[in-house]
Scaffold this active site. Sequence first.
Site, mmCIF file in Angstrom:
data_model
loop_
_atom_site.group_PDB
_atom_site.id
_atom_site.type_symbol
_atom_site.label_atom_id
_atom_site.label_comp_id
_atom_site.label_asym_id
_atom_site.label_seq_id
_atom_site.Cartn_x
_atom_site.Cartn_y
_atom_site.Cartn_z
ATOM 1 C CE1 TYR A 70 21.084 25.179 -28.228
ATOM 2 C CE2 TYR A 70 20.814 26.606 -26.334
ATOM 3 C CZ TYR A 70 20.786 25.356 -26.896
ATOM 4 O OH TYR A 70 20.428 24.275 -26.120
ATOM 5 N N PRO A 221 11.033 20.766 -21.684
ATOM 6 C CG PRO A 221 11.172 22.637 -20.292
ATOM 7 C CD PRO A 221 11.897 21.932 -21.407
ATOM 8 C CG LEU A 222 7.072 24.194 -21.542
ATOM 9 C CD1 LEU A 222 7.051 25.695 -21.820
ATOM 10 C CD2 LEU A 222 5.954 23.812 -20.590
ATOM 11 N N GLY A 224 9.311 21.212 -26.457
ATOM 12 C CA GLY A 224 10.304 21.723 -27.410
ATOM 13 C C GLY A 224 9.667 22.324 -28.649
ATOM 14 C CB THR A 226 5.975 19.557 -31.643
ATOM 15 O OG1 THR A 226 6.838 18.566 -31.074
ATOM 16 C CG2 THR A 226 6.221 19.651 -33.119
ATOM 17 N N PRO A 227 5.301 22.023 -28.968
ATOM 18 C CG PRO A 227 5.257 24.281 -28.401
ATOM 19 C CD PRO A 227 5.439 23.355 -29.580
ATOM 20 C CG LEU A 228 4.150 18.925 -23.600
ATOM 21 C CD1 LEU A 228 4.114 18.936 -22.079
ATOM 22 C CD2 LEU A 228 4.505 17.541 -24.126
HETATM 23 N N1 LIG Z 1 20.834 19.655 -23.973
HETATM 24 C C1 LIG Z 1 20.162 19.661 -25.091
HETATM 25 O O1 LIG Z 1 20.405 18.864 -25.980
HETATM 26 C C2 LIG Z 1 19.041 20.639 -25.285
HETATM 27 C C3 LIG Z 1 18.150 20.474 -26.354
HETATM 28 C C4 LIG Z 1 17.120 21.366 -26.488
HETATM 29 C C5 LIG Z 1 16.963 22.417 -25.588
HETATM 30 N N2 LIG Z 1 17.862 22.560 -24.562
HETATM 31 C C6 LIG Z 1 17.691 23.636 -23.552
HETATM 32 O O2 LIG Z 1 16.424 23.452 -22.933
HETATM 33 C C7 LIG Z 1 15.690 24.669 -22.971
HETATM 34 C C8 LIG Z 1 14.209 24.370 -23.033
HETATM 35 O O3 LIG Z 1 13.899 23.700 -24.223
HETATM 36 P P1 LIG Z 1 13.137 24.397 -25.435
HETATM 37 O O4 LIG Z 1 13.159 25.870 -25.284
HETATM 38 O O5 LIG Z 1 13.688 23.832 -26.687
HETATM 39 O O6 LIG Z 1 11.687 23.804 -25.323
HETATM 40 P P2 LIG Z 1 10.502 23.971 -24.282
HETATM 41 O O7 LIG Z 1 10.898 24.820 -23.141
HETATM 42 O O8 LIG Z 1 9.958 22.620 -24.037
HETATM 43 O O9 LIG Z 1 9.408 24.696 -25.176
HETATM 44 C C9 LIG Z 1 9.638 25.861 -25.842
HETATM 45 C C10 LIG Z 1 8.404 26.090 -26.706
HETATM 46 O O10 LIG Z 1 7.269 26.280 -25.867
HETATM 47 C C11 LIG Z 1 6.687 27.547 -26.129
HETATM 48 N N3 LIG Z 1 6.279 28.111 -24.834
HETATM 49 C C12 LIG Z 1 7.087 28.456 -23.802
HETATM 50 N N4 LIG Z 1 6.349 28.903 -22.776
HETATM 51 C C13 LIG Z 1 5.066 28.840 -23.160
HETATM 52 C C14 LIG Z 1 3.828 29.184 -22.551
HETATM 53 N N5 LIG Z 1 3.784 29.663 -21.300
HETATM 54 N N6 LIG Z 1 2.685 28.994 -23.251
HETATM 55 C C15 LIG Z 1 2.715 28.514 -24.509
HETATM 56 N N7 LIG Z 1 3.853 28.171 -25.155
HETATM 57 C C16 LIG Z 1 5.014 28.342 -24.478
HETATM 58 C C17 LIG Z 1 7.748 28.367 -26.799
HETATM 59 O O11 LIG Z 1 7.159 29.273 -27.686
HETATM 60 P P3 LIG Z 1 7.280 30.879 -27.440
HETATM 61 O O12 LIG Z 1 8.677 31.227 -27.800
HETATM 62 O O13 LIG Z 1 6.246 31.432 -28.348
HETATM 63 O O14 LIG Z 1 6.972 31.101 -25.997
HETATM 64 C C18 LIG Z 1 8.522 27.302 -27.567
HETATM 65 O O15 LIG Z 1 7.863 27.019 -28.784
HETATM 66 C C19 LIG Z 1 16.227 25.377 -24.206
HETATM 67 O O16 LIG Z 1 15.919 26.747 -24.187
HETATM 68 C C20 LIG Z 1 17.695 25.034 -24.131
HETATM 69 O O17 LIG Z 1 18.345 25.950 -23.257
HETATM 70 C C21 LIG Z 1 18.878 21.678 -24.390
#
Ligand SMILES: NC(=O)c1ccc[n+]([C@@H]2O[C@H](COP(=O)([O-])OP(=O)(O)OC[C@H]3O[C@@H](n4cnc5c(N)ncnc54)[C@H](OP(=O)(O)O)[C@@H]3O)[C@@H](O)[C@H]2O)c1
Length: 300
Positions: A70, A221-222, A224, A226-228
């Site tokens: 990252y 979980p949200l 990624g 393209t948030p839900l």
């Molecule tokens: N193993 C793998 O292949 C893999 C792949 C992807 C990710 N990951 C891990 O999984 C973690 C979670 O995934 P992710 O961060 O990609 O996606 P996520 O948690 O599903 O969603 C992140 C997105 O949601 C927004 N968000 C977060 N909280 C919010 C809220 N309360 N209200 C509105 N929008 C909100 C964030 O924007 P803001 O920044 O504006 O809050 C960001 O755009 C990553 O941080 C990473 O550590 C692992």
Amino acid sequence: MVEQTALAGSFTLSGAAMTVNRMGYGAMQLAGRDGDKLVWGPPRDVEEAIAILREALTYGLNHIDTADFYGPHVTNQIIKKAIFPYPTDLVIVTKVSARRGEDGSWIPAFSREELTAQVHDNLRNLGLDVLDVVNLRSMYSIHEPAEGSMEAPLNVLAELQQKGLIRHIGLSNVTPAQVAEARRIVPIVCVQNHYNLVHRADDALIDDLARDGIAYVPFFPLGGFTPLQSAELSDIAASIGATPMQVALAWLLERSPNILLIPGTSSRKHLRENVQASQLQIPSEVLAKLNSIGQPEKEF
Ligand SMILES: NC(=O)c1ccc[n+]([C@@H]2O[C@H](COP(=O)([O-])OP(=O)(O)OC[C@H]3O[C@@H](n4cnc5c(N)ncnc54)[C@H](OP(=O)(O)O)[C@@H]3O)[C@@H](O)[C@H]2O)c1
């Protein structure tokens, strides 16, 4: 400020003397972006990134997910700058088997040399002598689980574990067959795959892992990048006085006791909302409506 919550209870990693609160934090959103290159370079606001990590600890979050690819390197360096020396109960989970191309691409990298170098990159940039948990990410297909043997790279991680560089091993982006193969080679403490309210291909795997006491950690979980979003989710959230993202997280916590959350955010406001989701009670009739959102015949 958010009140310190129970953070949805805790979970002890199988066979490990490590207990984490079920609400954790995913650090991927701490890296920046350069045009089409996602998770690339420094964040727009480094001070905010540092503040998020420090505030997360004040709520008792003790599970941070990261990877040295990252940024690359940036996210781990920010974690170290913000919260080193680490609290003794903090579990930092990282992942290996990819590197970044200059164009921002994600390139499979799971030869012996590449895996060993990545473990050392993580150790150096996090400032650690031993990594708590290393997830081996399958890269047979970059975006989704695809069959292919995990034996050779797992043997490399097992050797690094025997050398004392890794405490526990997990998997990411894997199929049930790969989980079964891996468990014949080394103890697996967690599986990190793409899963959320509307992406539920792993329903059976989650239940199988729960029976065996192995943590399932949904990435995206949200939703990624393209948030839900849907009118139905927004209506449900409004009906119980929560935000759609809080409902999506609370639904995951209800889904199975072995689910650990690592929502990612680059803002303290969202961090607070996400932490508050661990206290959200979803009435059973609302839960039924949420369950139906994820059914295959539903458009989202
Ligand atoms: N193993 C793998 O292949 C893999 C792949 C992807 C990710 N990951 C891990 O999984 C973690 C979670 O995934 P992710 O961060 O990609 O996606 P996520 O948690 O599903 O969603 C992140 C997105 O949601 C927004 N968000 C977060 N909280 C919010 C809220 N309360 N209200 C509105 N929008 C909100 C964030 O924007 P803001 O920044 O504006 O809050 C960001 O755009 C990553 O941080 C990473 O550590 C692992």
